[in-house]
Design a protein around this motif. Structure first.
Motif, PDB file in Angstrom:
ATOM      1  N   LEU A   6      24.074 -83.055  62.386  1.00 28.87           N
ATOM      2  CA  LEU A   6      23.576 -84.259  61.716  1.00 28.87           C
ATOM      3  C   LEU A   6      23.357 -84.014  60.229  1.00 28.87           C
ATOM      4  O   LEU A   6      23.742 -84.831  59.395  1.00 28.87           O
ATOM      5  CB  LEU A   6      22.271 -84.732  62.375  1.00 28.87           C
ATOM      6  CG  LEU A   6      21.621 -85.972  61.766  1.00 28.87           C
ATOM      7  CD1 LEU A   6      22.568 -87.166  61.813  1.00 28.87           C
ATOM      8  CD2 LEU A   6      20.322 -86.294  62.490  1.00 28.87           C
ATOM      9  N   VAL A   7      22.753 -82.891  59.874  1.00 29.26           N
ATOM     10  CA  VAL A   7      22.525 -82.554  58.464  1.00 29.26           C
ATOM     11  C   VAL A   7      23.859 -82.458  57.730  1.00 29.26           C
ATOM     12  O   VAL A   7      24.019 -83.002  56.626  1.00 29.26           O
ATOM     13  CB  VAL A   7      21.712 -81.242  58.343  1.00 29.26           C
ATOM     14  CG1 VAL A   7      21.690 -80.753  56.903  1.00 29.26           C
ATOM     15  CG2 VAL A   7      20.302 -81.443  58.864  1.00 29.26           C
ATOM     16  N   THR A   8      24.825 -81.805  58.331  1.00 33.44           N
ATOM     17  CA  THR A   8      26.154 -81.687  57.721  1.00 33.44           C
ATOM     18  C   THR A   8      26.787 -83.055  57.539  1.00 33.44           C
ATOM     19  O   THR A   8      27.354 -83.358  56.486  1.00 33.44           O
ATOM     20  CB  THR A   8      27.069 -80.788  58.584  1.00 33.44           C
ATOM     21  OG1 THR A   8      26.474 -79.496  58.673  1.00 33.44           O
ATOM     22  CG2 THR A   8      28.458 -80.679  57.989  1.00 33.44           C
ATOM     23  N   LYS A   9      26.662 -83.898  58.541  1.00 36.99           N
ATOM     24  CA  LYS A   9      27.235 -85.245  58.469  1.00 36.99           C
ATOM     25  C   LYS A   9      26.592 -86.061  57.333  1.00 36.99           C
ATOM     26  O   LYS A   9      27.280 -86.774  56.600  1.00 36.99           O
ATOM     27  CB  LYS A   9      27.018 -85.949  59.819  1.00 36.99           C
ATOM     28  CG  LYS A   9      28.031 -86.979  60.150  1.00 36.99           C
ATOM     29  CD  LYS A   9      27.834 -87.449  61.577  1.00 36.99           C
ATOM     30  CE  LYS A   9      29.177 -87.807  62.144  1.00 36.99           C
ATOM     31  NZ  LYS A   9      29.114 -88.306  63.494  1.00 36.99           N
ATOM     32  N   ILE A  10      25.275 -85.966  57.199  1.00 37.99           N
ATOM     33  CA  ILE A  10      24.579 -86.690  56.128  1.00 37.99           C
ATOM     34  C   ILE A  10      25.040 -86.188  54.764  1.00 37.99           C
ATOM     35  O   ILE A  10      25.340 -86.975  53.865  1.00 37.99           O
ATOM     36  CB  ILE A  10      23.048 -86.547  56.282  1.00 37.99           C
ATOM     37  CG1 ILE A  10      22.555 -87.297  57.529  1.00 37.99           C
ATOM     38  CG2 ILE A  10      22.327 -87.041  55.037  1.00 37.99           C
ATOM     39  CD1 ILE A  10      21.109 -87.013  57.902  1.00 37.99           C
ATOM     40  N   ARG A  11      25.101 -84.876  54.606  1.00 42.68           N
ATOM     41  CA  ARG A  11      25.527 -84.308  53.315  1.00 42.68           C
ATOM     42  C   ARG A  11      26.987 -84.639  53.017  1.00 42.68           C
ATOM     43  O   ARG A  11      27.344 -84.931  51.864  1.00 42.68           O
ATOM     44  CB  ARG A  11      25.293 -82.804  53.312  1.00 42.68           C
ATOM     45  CG  ARG A  11      23.815 -82.457  53.204  1.00 42.68           C
ATOM     46  CD  ARG A  11      23.585 -80.969  53.128  1.00 42.68           C
ATOM     47  NE  ARG A  11      22.163 -80.688  52.990  1.00 42.68           N
ATOM     48  CZ  ARG A  11      21.561 -79.661  53.556  1.00 42.68           C
ATOM     49  NH1 ARG A  11      22.243 -78.797  54.294  1.00 42.68           N
ATOM     50  NH2 ARG A  11      20.276 -79.471  53.367  1.00 42.68           N
ATOM     51  N   ASP A  12      27.841 -84.608  54.034  1.00 40.10           N
ATOM     52  CA  ASP A  12      29.251 -84.971  53.828  1.00 40.10           C
ATOM     53  C   ASP A  12      29.386 -86.438  53.439  1.00 40.10           C
ATOM     54  O   ASP A  12      30.146 -86.782  52.533  1.00 40.10           O
ATOM     55  CB  ASP A  12      30.075 -84.699  55.092  1.00 40.10           C
ATOM     56  CG  ASP A  12      30.267 -83.217  55.374  1.00 40.10           C
ATOM     57  OD1 ASP A  12      29.961 -82.397  54.479  1.00 40.10           O
ATOM     58  OD2 ASP A  12      30.698 -82.887  56.500  1.00 40.10           O
ATOM     59  N   TYR A  13      28.661 -87.303  54.117  1.00 40.47           N
ATOM     60  CA  TYR A  13      28.749 -88.737  53.844  1.00 40.47           C
ATOM     61  C   TYR A  13      28.296 -89.055  52.422  1.00 40.47           C
ATOM     62  O   TYR A  13      28.901 -89.859  51.735  1.00 40.47           O
ATOM     63  CB  TYR A  13      27.906 -89.520  54.854  1.00 40.47           C
ATOM     64  CG  TYR A  13      27.933 -90.998  54.609  1.00 40.47           C
ATOM     65  CD1 TYR A  13      29.022 -91.768  55.009  1.00 40.47           C
ATOM     66  CD2 TYR A  13      26.884 -91.649  53.966  1.00 40.47           C
ATOM     67  CE1 TYR A  13      29.071 -93.131  54.774  1.00 40.47           C
ATOM     68  CE2 TYR A  13      26.915 -93.011  53.728  1.00 40.47           C
ATOM     69  CZ  TYR A  13      28.014 -93.745  54.133  1.00 40.47           C
ATOM     70  OH  TYR A  13      28.057 -95.095  53.887  1.00 40.47           O
ATOM     71  N   THR A  14      27.211 -88.418  51.998  1.00 44.19           N
ATOM     72  CA  THR A  14      26.676 -88.694  50.663  1.00 44.19           C
ATOM     73  C   THR A  14      27.374 -87.895  49.577  1.00 44.19           C
ATOM     74  O   THR A  14      27.152 -88.142  48.387  1.00 44.19           O
ATOM     75  CB  THR A  14      25.172 -88.386  50.614  1.00 44.19           C
ATOM     76  OG1 THR A  14      24.959 -87.015  50.950  1.00 44.19           O
ATOM     77  CG2 THR A  14      24.394 -89.297  51.537  1.00 44.19           C
TER      78      THR A  14
END
Length: 132
Positions: A6-14
């Motif tokens: 989830l953390v990786t997904k948030i950082r990738d998205y932003t």
């Protein structure tokens, strides 16, 4: 999905790395999302019930502490006590501006409306004529 995913997904998205989007900031986003879901999903296991005394002539009522954090008041009722002999009355939510205009004349009676005054207080209109 794991926490790390989830953390990786948030950082990738932003498109922002961990130097700016620290664990503290990401955890804050996740916590805000969890609270939003809990507030918006009206499930019975999230409901809590509490009572407070409404004082005659006093439009403000302190909200009872029922959990560490009360997110939203879904319904308020005036329950008869003392000399009032009517049925329970549902008090409808209205914007604070509406309440201020309604109470401008200091009319007293059985409250029909409520609004949030601050995080620990609601305000009633009309101003209660009895203690409920």
């Amino acid at each position: 999905m794991t926490y790390a995913e989830l953390v990786t997904k948030i950082r990738d998205y932003t498109e922002v790395d961990s130097n700016v989007f620290t664990a503290t900031i990401v955890n804050g986003f996740i916590l805000d999302a969890e609270w939003r879901i809990q507030r918006d999903v009206d499930s019975d296991n999230n409901r809590k019930y509490a009572t407070a005394t409404v004082i005659a002539g006093q439009p403000y009522v302190s909200t009872p502490t029922i959990t560490d954090q009360t997110l939203i008041i879904r319904e308020a009722q005036i329950i008869p006590s003392g000399v009032y002999t009517g049925p329970n009355a549902v008090v409808e939510y209205r914007d604070t501006g509406f309440i201020n205009e309604y109470n401008a004349s200091n009319t007293q009676g059985l409250p029909k409306y409520f609004s949030y005054w601050d995080e620990n207080t609601i305000v009633l209109a009309p101003i209660p004529d009895l203690t409920y």
